[in-house]
Design an enzyme around this catalytic site. Structure first.
Site, PDB file in Angstrom:
ATOM      1  N   ARG A  27      -2.596  -6.546  -5.872  1.00 12.17           N
ATOM      2  CA  ARG A  27      -1.428  -5.714  -6.187  1.00 12.17           C
ATOM      3  C   ARG A  27      -1.678  -4.779  -7.371  1.00 12.17           C
ATOM      4  O   ARG A  27      -0.880  -3.884  -7.642  1.00 12.17           O
ATOM      5  CB  ARG A  27      -0.231  -6.608  -6.511  1.00 12.17           C
ATOM      6  CG  ARG A  27       0.173  -7.514  -5.384  1.00 12.17           C
ATOM      7  CD  ARG A  27       1.410  -8.289  -5.755  1.00 12.17           C
ATOM      8  NE  ARG A  27       2.556  -7.422  -5.797  1.00 12.17           N
ATOM      9  CZ  ARG A  27       3.377  -7.207  -4.791  1.00 12.17           C
ATOM     10  NH1 ARG A  27       3.172  -7.814  -3.650  1.00 12.17           N
ATOM     11  NH2 ARG A  27       4.396  -6.397  -4.913  1.00 12.17           N
ATOM     12  N   TRP A  74      -1.051  -2.722 -12.728  1.00  9.24           N
ATOM     13  CA  TRP A  74      -1.431  -1.393 -12.241  1.00  9.24           C
ATOM     14  C   TRP A  74      -0.668  -0.432 -13.140  1.00  9.24           C
ATOM     15  O   TRP A  74       0.547  -0.329 -13.058  1.00  9.24           O
ATOM     16  CB  TRP A  74      -1.018  -1.245 -10.769  1.00  9.24           C
ATOM     17  CG  TRP A  74      -1.493   0.020 -10.136  1.00  9.24           C
ATOM     18  CD1 TRP A  74      -2.671   0.209  -9.470  1.00  9.24           C
ATOM     19  CD2 TRP A  74      -0.799   1.272 -10.073  1.00  9.24           C
ATOM     20  NE1 TRP A  74      -2.745   1.498  -9.014  1.00  9.24           N
ATOM     21  CE2 TRP A  74      -1.620   2.177  -9.371  1.00  9.24           C
ATOM     22  CE3 TRP A  74       0.431   1.733 -10.561  1.00  9.24           C
ATOM     23  CZ2 TRP A  74      -1.251   3.498  -9.138  1.00  9.24           C
ATOM     24  CZ3 TRP A  74       0.791   3.047 -10.323  1.00  9.24           C
ATOM     25  CH2 TRP A  74      -0.055   3.906  -9.612  1.00  9.24           C
ATOM     26  N   ASN A 100       7.091  -5.631 -13.390  1.00  5.53           N
ATOM     27  CA  ASN A 100       6.576  -4.736 -12.353  1.00  5.53           C
ATOM     28  C   ASN A 100       7.664  -3.705 -12.117  1.00  5.53           C
ATOM     29  O   ASN A 100       8.817  -4.066 -11.921  1.00  5.53           O
ATOM     30  CB  ASN A 100       6.307  -5.576 -11.085  1.00  5.53           C
ATOM     31  CG  ASN A 100       5.860  -4.729  -9.912  1.00  5.53           C
ATOM     32  OD1 ASN A 100       5.480  -3.568 -10.075  1.00  5.53           O
ATOM     33  ND2 ASN A 100       5.905  -5.323  -8.727  1.00  5.53           N
ATOM     34  N   LYS A 487      -9.744   6.113   4.897  1.00  3.21           N
ATOM     35  CA  LYS A 487     -10.505   4.872   4.649  1.00  3.21           C
ATOM     36  C   LYS A 487     -11.713   5.178   3.779  1.00  3.21           C
ATOM     37  O   LYS A 487     -11.998   4.473   2.820  1.00  3.21           O
ATOM     38  CB  LYS A 487     -10.993   4.237   5.958  1.00  3.21           C
ATOM     39  CG  LYS A 487      -9.969   3.551   6.805  1.00  3.21           C
ATOM     40  CD  LYS A 487      -9.450   2.236   6.274  1.00  3.21           C
ATOM     41  CE  LYS A 487      -8.290   2.429   5.383  1.00  3.21           C
ATOM     42  NZ  LYS A 487      -6.967   2.532   5.854  1.00  3.21           N
ATOM     43  N   GLU A 490     -10.662   6.182   0.138  1.00  2.00           N
ATOM     44  CA  GLU A 490     -10.076   5.048  -0.588  1.00  2.00           C
ATOM     45  C   GLU A 490     -11.133   4.115  -1.169  1.00  2.00           C
ATOM     46  O   GLU A 490     -11.034   3.703  -2.319  1.00  2.00           O
ATOM     47  CB  GLU A 490      -9.222   4.191   0.365  1.00  2.00           C
ATOM     48  CG  GLU A 490      -7.820   4.645   0.573  1.00  2.00           C
ATOM     49  CD  GLU A 490      -7.068   3.715   1.536  1.00  2.00           C
ATOM     50  OE1 GLU A 490      -5.932   3.370   1.218  1.00  2.00           O
ATOM     51  OE2 GLU A 490      -7.602   3.353   2.610  1.00  2.00           O
ATOM     52  N   LYS A 605      -2.278  -2.407  -3.500  1.00  2.00           N
ATOM     53  CA  LYS A 605      -1.910  -2.708  -2.125  1.00  2.00           C
ATOM     54  C   LYS A 605      -0.476  -2.324  -1.819  1.00  2.00           C
ATOM     55  O   LYS A 605      -0.163  -1.853  -0.732  1.00  2.00           O
ATOM     56  CB  LYS A 605      -2.118  -4.206  -1.886  1.00  2.00           C
ATOM     57  CG  LYS A 605      -1.820  -4.665  -0.485  1.00  2.00           C
ATOM     58  CD  LYS A 605      -2.904  -4.206   0.435  1.00  2.00           C
ATOM     59  CE  LYS A 605      -2.616  -4.551   1.886  1.00  2.00           C
ATOM     60  NZ  LYS A 605      -3.352  -3.627   2.767  1.00  2.00           N
TER      61      LYS A 605
END
Ligand code: G6P
Length: 610
Positions: A27, A74, A100, A487, A490, A605
């Site tokens: 996360r 994050w 968060n 993809k 990333e 994520k």
């Protein structure tokens, strides 16, 4: 975004908190911290870097205590430094919290607090909240009341776990916008931002809703709103097993999840595909069956990979059901003041079910009277709960930050939905049967592509040093080009663009030279000849061509530098197959470049902030 874990019970908290952080690290992973309470003091350790670095620091330290919280961050406000890492405290160090979300009015609160003489150590919005709660605690003398009062003043989003050194038998959790799940154990409670940190301890969970909080003590808990109204908690059973969130023998979650796709796709269609009737049965849509029958327009919305599956869904549903479909980024839809009619069906597609933009777009559509549906993977997630009805993916927990198995399961559900809506309209029984048969054959065909992984790895190694790549596809495979490029960027940090192949002539063709890998998705369908022409145009400019083509296609084999074959299927289902080699290509290139595949830099994520 950030991972949150909290424990109160009779066991040592530190190992539980650290294990929880390891399970939640997907996360967010730029810094990590813990706080452990032993009944008298609360000790905090935090640092920039990954959970493993924090755990290594703690190896030789004994932090006893049966109360604890942990956070993996994050960054939103303030760089990922030791000081900005959570937990944060008030100035006296009594209130300790992890957060968060984003406190949007933190600047106003900070100025007020500074005027009253409070000072701050970090650049975070979270510290402002901790100091604010501390200030209220000084005035009100009651921990819970101070938290409640503060949360009523706060604007923005929060998932919180809060401790007070004056109240060592209490852990408070609260949510607005950022998910919080409570695990109800035997004489113990675990709080987490998602159930993957809870399943090792208990299967019984309560999902907090917005503006709700839980006050957890060793001998019991209560849930209430932040304006002090008691709520009777609804207990749910978790629907997945611990092994599903473990990596097994795979080097990365992403590779594990790519290889799970024959099984996860099968799980997504299981019990839903009526092959003989050429139809689909989606139990989750029963409450809105009449609305779906009367639908004049469908709007599909989502973010990232889920937005790409929405684009594929547009082709599938329009072709099978002849209902106009619009696709829009959720972040645009929510702020655009869109024209939405009461007979519109707005479908949010989301693996996590927590993406804040998707949720907000659905709320906006609901406000305007539309029927809102969710195509969601995580059971019990906010989108799943807030929508009028929906379809779960049943793909199991997806841990790798780059979405793979959720994408193919989203396509499975969209194909089922297209079939269901189509059969209510003009799709004939024989066409329906054909599609249903092809859908049921997909898992074996995915497995066949996966059998070829070593060959795809060899191609990847040839291109591992490339700095750019172009992905081109047409029709239903145009979104696959976007997904393939996503993809690659990333997880390998290689600049990649996806384009509809015909658009190449309007710009990207200028980039093509002998160093430019161009990935074509060129399966046999009614625009096959057009894409072959596009391949020729690239070849004429000496681009290096990697083609994803239908098995046995000699023509493409002659043109391309490399061909990766996929089995033939119904044209509308080709994206499910063509995406698999692109996942593997990106994966092997990222590994060859030494990238941290499961935790790509700067990403997370589940994006629960704007
Ligand atoms: C993040 C993830 C992506 C995902 C997107 C949407 O950016 O890294 O993999 O596609 O969010 O997430 P959702 O959970 O709504 O599908």
């Amino acid at each position: 975004m950030c991972g949150i874990i909290g424990y109160i019970g009779s066991r040592e908290a530190l190992p539980i908190v650290l294990e929880g952080l390891r399970n939640l690290e997907y996360r967010g992973y730029d810094s990590a911290g813990i706080a452990i309470g032993d009944g008298r003091t609360i000790r905090i350790r935090k640092r920039a870097g990954k959970v493993a670095q924090l755990a290594a620091d703690l190896e030789h330290e004994h932090l006893p205590g049966t109360l604890g919280i942990g956070h993996t961050r994050w960054a939103t406000h303030g760089e990922p430094t030791d000081i900005n890492a959570h937990p944060h405290t008030d100035r006296a160090g009594r209130i300790v919290l992890i957060h968060n979300g984003i406190i949007e009015n933190y600047a106003v609160l900070k100025t007020q607090l500074e005027r009253e003489g409070y000072t701050f150590r970090s650049e975070t919005d979270t510290e402002v909240l901790a100091v604010f709660i501390g200030m209220l605690y000084d005035r009100l003398g009651d921990f819970e009341l101070a938290v409640r009062t503060a949360l009523q003043e706060v604007e923005g989003t929060f998932g919180l776990a809060i401790l007070s050194s004056d109240d060592p038998d209490c852990l408070i959790a609260a949510r607005r916008g950022s998910p919080i799940v409570l695990g109800i154990g035997d004489g113990e409670y675990i709080v987490a931002s998602d159930a993957s940190a809870i399943v090792a301890h208990t299967r019984r969970v309560v999902y907090l809703r917005d503006d709700e909080m839980a006050i957890l003590r060793r001998d019991g808990y209560v849930t209430k709103t932040i304006s002090d109204e008691f709520i009777s908690p609804e207990i749910h059973e978790l629907d997945f097993e611990l092994e599903q969130i473990q990596r097994g023998n795979f080097p990365h979650f992403m590779l594990k999840e790519i290889f799970e796709q024959p099984a996860t796709f099968r799980d997504s269609i299981r019990g839903r595909l009526l092959v003989e009737q050429g139809n689909a049965k989606l139990g989750g849509l029963t409450p809105v069956a009449d609305k779906l029958r009367a639908a004049r327009r469908i709007i599909l919305t989502g973010c990232g990979t889920s937005w790409h599956s929405a684009l594929v869904g547009e082709y599938i549903i329009e072709q099978l059901a002849r209902i106009p479909v619009e696709v829009e980024y959720a972040s645009e839809l929510r702020y655009r003041n869109p024209v939405i009619y009461p007979d519109d069906i707005v479908i949010g597609i989301s693996q996590s079910g927590e993406t804040i933009d998707t949720l907000a777009a659905l709320r906006e559509a609901k406000l305007k009277g539309a029927t809102i549906l969710g195509i969601v993977n995580v059971v019990g997630s906010t989108i799943a709960r807030e929508t009028d009805a929906g379809v779960y993916l049943h793909a199991g927990p997806e841990i790798g930050v780059a979405s793979t198995k959720a994408f193919t399961s989203q396509l499975a559900v969209l194909a089922l939905l297209g079939l269901y809506l189509g059969r209510q309209r003009d799709l004939s029984p024989s066409e329906g049967r054909h599609l249903a048969k092809e859908l049921s054959a997909i898992p074996d065909r995915i497995a066949r592509i996966l059998d070829n992984a070593a060959a795809i790895e060899r191609i990847a190694l040839e291109y591992a040093d490339s700095t750019n790549a172009l992905y081109l596809g047409r029709g239903v495979n145009y979104p696959v080009a976007l997904e393939g490029a996503l993809k690659l960027k990333e997880i390998s940090y290689v600049h990649a663009e996806g384009y509809p192949a015909a658009e190449m002539k309007h710009g990207p063709i200028a980039l093509i030279d002998r160093n430019m890998p161009v990935v074509f998705i060129a399966t046999r369908d009614d625009i096959y000849d057009k894409i072959v022409s596009n391949i020729q145009e690239v070849k004429a400019r000496r681009g290096r061509i990697i083609a994803i083509a239908t098995e046995g296609d000699e023509r493409i084999a002659e043109l391309a530098d490399h061909v990766i074959s996929v089995p033939a299927t119904h044209p509308l289902l080709t994206p499910i197959l063509t995406t698999i080699p692109l996942q593997l290509l990106a994966y092997y290139i990222a590994v060859a470049r030494g990238c941290d595949v499961d935790k790509p830099r700067n990403l997370a994520k589940s994006v629960t902030v704007e």
